[in-house]
Write an enzyme that holds these catalytic residues in place. Structure first.
Site, short mmCIF file in Angstrom:
data_model
loop_
_atom_site.label_atom_id
_atom_site.label_comp_id
_atom_site.label_asym_id
_atom_site.label_seq_id
_atom_site.Cartn_x
_atom_site.Cartn_y
_atom_site.Cartn_z
N ASP A 60 5.29 -0.04 13.00
CA ASP A 60 5.65 -1.21 13.81
C ASP A 60 6.81 -0.80 14.72
O ASP A 60 7.95 -1.22 14.52
CB ASP A 60 6.02 -2.38 12.90
CG ASP A 60 4.84 -2.83 12.07
OD1 ASP A 60 3.87 -3.32 12.65
OD2 ASP A 60 4.86 -2.64 10.84
N GLY A 66 9.18 0.75 8.69
CA GLY A 66 8.20 1.79 9.05
C GLY A 66 8.10 1.95 10.56
O GLY A 66 8.22 0.98 11.31
N GLN A 85 6.22 -15.87 12.01
CA GLN A 85 5.78 -14.77 12.87
C GLN A 85 4.28 -14.73 13.08
O GLN A 85 3.75 -13.79 13.66
CB GLN A 85 6.31 -13.42 12.35
CG GLN A 85 5.77 -12.95 11.03
CD GLN A 85 6.50 -11.73 10.51
OE1 GLN A 85 7.60 -11.81 9.97
NE2 GLN A 85 5.91 -10.55 10.68
N SER A 98 -2.17 -0.03 6.77
CA SER A 98 -1.76 -1.38 7.14
C SER A 98 -2.43 -2.35 6.19
O SER A 98 -3.57 -2.12 5.76
CB SER A 98 -2.22 -1.67 8.58
OG SER A 98 -2.24 -3.07 8.81
N ARG A 127 -3.66 -4.97 6.95
CA ARG A 127 -4.81 -5.55 7.65
C ARG A 127 -6.05 -4.65 7.59
O ARG A 127 -7.14 -5.10 7.92
CB ARG A 127 -4.45 -5.85 9.11
CG ARG A 127 -3.47 -7.01 9.23
CD ARG A 127 -3.34 -7.52 10.66
NE ARG A 127 -2.69 -8.82 10.68
CZ ARG A 127 -1.38 -9.01 10.78
NH1 ARG A 127 -0.58 -7.97 10.88
NH2 ARG A 127 -0.86 -10.23 10.80
N HIS A 150 4.04 1.20 2.12
CA HIS A 150 5.20 0.51 1.55
C HIS A 150 5.85 1.35 0.45
O HIS A 150 7.07 1.37 0.32
CB HIS A 150 4.78 -0.83 0.94
CG HIS A 150 4.26 -1.83 1.93
ND1 HIS A 150 2.94 -2.21 1.98
CD2 HIS A 150 4.89 -2.52 2.91
CE1 HIS A 150 2.78 -3.10 2.94
NE2 HIS A 150 3.94 -3.32 3.52
N HIS A 178 0.86 -1.19 0.00
CA HIS A 178 0.00 0.00 0.00
C HIS A 178 0.90 1.24 0.00
O HIS A 178 2.14 1.13 -0.08
CB HIS A 178 -0.95 -0.03 1.20
CG HIS A 178 -0.27 -0.32 2.51
ND1 HIS A 178 0.66 0.54 3.06
CD2 HIS A 178 -0.36 -1.36 3.36
CE1 HIS A 178 1.10 0.05 4.19
NE2 HIS A 178 0.50 -1.12 4.41
O1 PAF Z 1 6.86 -5.59 8.93
C1 PAF Z 1 6.75 -6.59 8.19
O2 PAF Z 1 6.11 -6.54 7.13
C2 PAF Z 1 7.39 -7.90 8.60
O3 PAF Z 1 7.34 -8.07 9.97
C3 PAF Z 1 8.81 -8.08 8.08
C4 PAF Z 1 9.75 -7.03 8.64
C5 PAF Z 1 8.81 -7.99 6.56
C6 PAF Z 1 9.37 -9.45 8.47
O4 PAF Z 1 8.58 -10.47 7.97
#
Ligand code: PAF
Length: 280
Positions: A150, A147, A61, A185, A187, A34, A31
């Site tokens: 996070d 970013g 993760q 995001s 999400r 990014h 988006h």
């Molecule tokens: O922030 C993210 O999109 C993810 O946590 C990352 C840093 C690409 C690791 O998978």
């Protein structure tokens, strides 16, 4: 734009090129947030410099039962966005390519990862640290862009780079927001129309807290309590945490001073959103 999907090709490319790159690690579903990371990466790389984007939805993760399967993967759209943004290398491995089935080595940060998002997402930051380390090894970047949305992840990545002696500059990019303040995001696309409206409560709460600080409030307990009251007024919002921490150590502060950051995680319906704001 070169597209690389295997680890061996990625390693061969990094070795052959030898001039380093600026890396933007992502999980795709790109988006405007990014695109801003990529813009900063392009600026840092300079004309003719290599800008690499990795797109990998990292299973390590996601907690069991979390949204790994339904995480958006708009492959073609992401590829086009990278091309249009001037990315020179798109690294897009599969999970089978990235991880051995019998993997037994992980990278774990053990201090900054415990609270905030780490408290409710056990193993999440171990997954992040492991994949970021692998990406650093595979792509050999001079710099990597993350970013500030996070915030905890950014602090942990900085610690990872420091403690494991990666010669990589970490560049932090301010959160990109919609006009009504909602932090962008991947999400957000899970939100229904009414939830999308409710989701503005995150940034409104952060801003109101900052105003309280500007009017002289310095008690973290008072500020968190006011912030909780404010989110409680939004029907669909359920607070996971609201904390005020030192921006570098992520330790709770006793009094709000220059480096204090408010971080929050709030469920809007079933969607968990995070945001943060420097208070002073
Ligand atoms: O922030 C993210 O999109 C993810 O946590 C990352 C840093 C690409 C690791 O998978």
């Amino acid at each position: 734009m070169k597209i690389i999907e295997t680890l061996s090709e990625m390693q061969a490319h990094s070795r052959a090129d030898g001039k380093g790159c600026v890396l933007v690690p992502t999980m795709g579903a790109l988006h405007r947030g990014h695109l801003e990371l990529i813009r900063v990466a392009r600026e840092r790389a300079g004309s003719g410099g290599e800008v690499a984007v990795s797109i990998f939805v990292n299973p390590l993760q996601f907690e069991p039962g979390a949204d790994l399967e339904k995480y958006p993967r708009p492959r073609q759209q992401d590829e086009e966005a990278c091309r249009a943004a001037g990315v020179t290398v798109l690294f897009r491995p599969t999970a089978n390519e990235m991880y051995f089935a019998d993997r037994s080595v992980f990278v774990e940060e053990t201090k900054l990862s415990n609270g905030l998002c780490g408290a409710s997402r056990p193993g999440h930051f171990r997954g992040v640290c492991t994949v970021v380390t692998k990406l650093f090894n595979l792509l050999q970047p001079d710099a990597a862009v993350f970013g500030e949305k996070d915030y905890q992840q950014l602090a942990i990545v900085r610690r990872l780079v420091r403690d494991l002696n990666f010669a990589i500059e970490i560049i932090a990019v301010p959160t990109v927001r919609d006009a009504d303040g909602l932090a962008l995001s991947s999400r957000n696309q899970y939100l229904s129309t009414s939830e999308r409206t409710e989701a503005t409560v995150l940034f409104r709460t952060l801003q109101r807290s900052k105003e309280h600080v500007q009017h002289g409030e310095t008690s973290p307990e008072k500020l968190v309590s006011l912030a909780r009251q404010m989110t409680a007024e939004t029907k669909g919002a359920r607070v996971e945490y609201i904390s005020i921490v030192d921006g570098a150590t992520l330790e709770p502060v006793k009094q709000v001073r220059a480096n204090a950051v408010m971080l929050l995680a709030v469920f809007i319906g079933k969607t968990r959103l995070i945001d943060n704001l420097r208070l002073a």
